[in-house]
Write a protein that holds these residues in place. Sequence first.
Motif, PDB file in Angstrom:
ATOM      1  N   ASP A  20       0.437   3.012  -3.310  1.00 17.37           N
ATOM      2  CA  ASP A  20      -0.907   2.952  -3.886  1.00 17.37           C
ATOM      3  C   ASP A  20      -1.437   4.368  -4.100  1.00 17.37           C
ATOM      4  O   ASP A  20      -1.716   5.080  -3.140  1.00 17.37           O
ATOM      5  CB  ASP A  20      -1.826   2.169  -2.958  1.00 17.37           C
ATOM      6  N   PRO A  21      -1.586   4.810  -5.353  1.00 18.41           N
ATOM      7  CA  PRO A  21      -2.025   6.186  -5.618  1.00 18.41           C
ATOM      8  C   PRO A  21      -3.488   6.438  -5.267  1.00 18.41           C
ATOM      9  O   PRO A  21      -3.926   7.581  -5.261  1.00 18.41           O
ATOM     10  CB  PRO A  21      -1.772   6.350  -7.115  1.00 18.41           C
ATOM     11  N   THR A  22      -4.245   5.376  -4.988  1.00 24.06           N
ATOM     12  CA  THR A  22      -5.659   5.561  -4.671  1.00 24.06           C
ATOM     13  C   THR A  22      -5.897   5.860  -3.193  1.00 24.06           C
ATOM     14  O   THR A  22      -7.013   6.216  -2.815  1.00 24.06           O
ATOM     15  CB  THR A  22      -6.490   4.321  -5.061  1.00 24.06           C
ATOM     16  N   LEU A  23      -4.869   5.723  -2.373  1.00 26.61           N
ATOM     17  CA  LEU A  23      -5.030   5.983  -0.941  1.00 26.61           C
ATOM     18  C   LEU A  23      -5.256   7.469  -0.694  1.00 26.61           C
ATOM     19  O   LEU A  23      -4.549   8.314  -1.235  1.00 26.61           O
ATOM     20  CB  LEU A  23      -3.798   5.540  -0.159  1.00 26.61           C
ATOM     21  N   VAL A  24      -6.218   7.765   0.153  1.00 28.99           N
ATOM     22  CA  VAL A  24      -6.498   9.148   0.536  1.00 28.99           C
ATOM     23  C   VAL A  24      -5.827   9.454   1.868  1.00 28.99           C
ATOM     24  O   VAL A  24      -5.347  10.559   2.092  1.00 28.99           O
ATOM     25  CB  VAL A  24      -8.021   9.368   0.640  1.00 28.99           C
TER      26      VAL A  24
ATOM     27  N   THR B 107       0.809  -1.216   0.000  1.00 30.31           N
ATOM     28  CA  THR B 107       0.000   0.000   0.000  1.00 30.31           C
ATOM     29  C   THR B 107       0.845   1.270   0.000  1.00 30.31           C
ATOM     30  O   THR B 107       0.311   2.344  -0.222  1.00 30.31           O
ATOM     31  CB  THR B 107      -0.931   0.039   1.229  1.00 30.31           C
TER      32      THR B 107
ATOM     33  N   ASP C 182      -1.422  13.621   0.733  1.00 30.35           N
ATOM     34  CA  ASP C 182      -0.624  14.719   0.186  1.00 30.35           C
ATOM     35  C   ASP C 182       0.157  15.489   1.253  1.00 30.35           C
ATOM     36  O   ASP C 182       1.003  16.318   0.936  1.00 30.35           O
ATOM     37  CB  ASP C 182      -1.495  15.682  -0.616  1.00 30.35           C
TER      38      ASP C 182
END
Length: 70
Positions: A9-13, A6, A54
Amino acid sequence: MSTAPTDNDPTLVLLTVEEAARRLRIGRTTCFALIRTGELESIDIGRLRRVPADAPAEYVARQRAAQRAA
């Protein structure tokens, strides 16, 4: 130490504190210290502490700007 799948993983918020620490290449204790002082953004979800995905990059950008200004 192996990295968890993970980590990239670019989908993690949201990241765990440990994942954020790995992204910054710092220790877990240092990461918690940055959170405690407000230098690294985090949120509480129930009893969990999470770091927006971010936030590590924003922290680095602020540090770079501060060093350039000094």
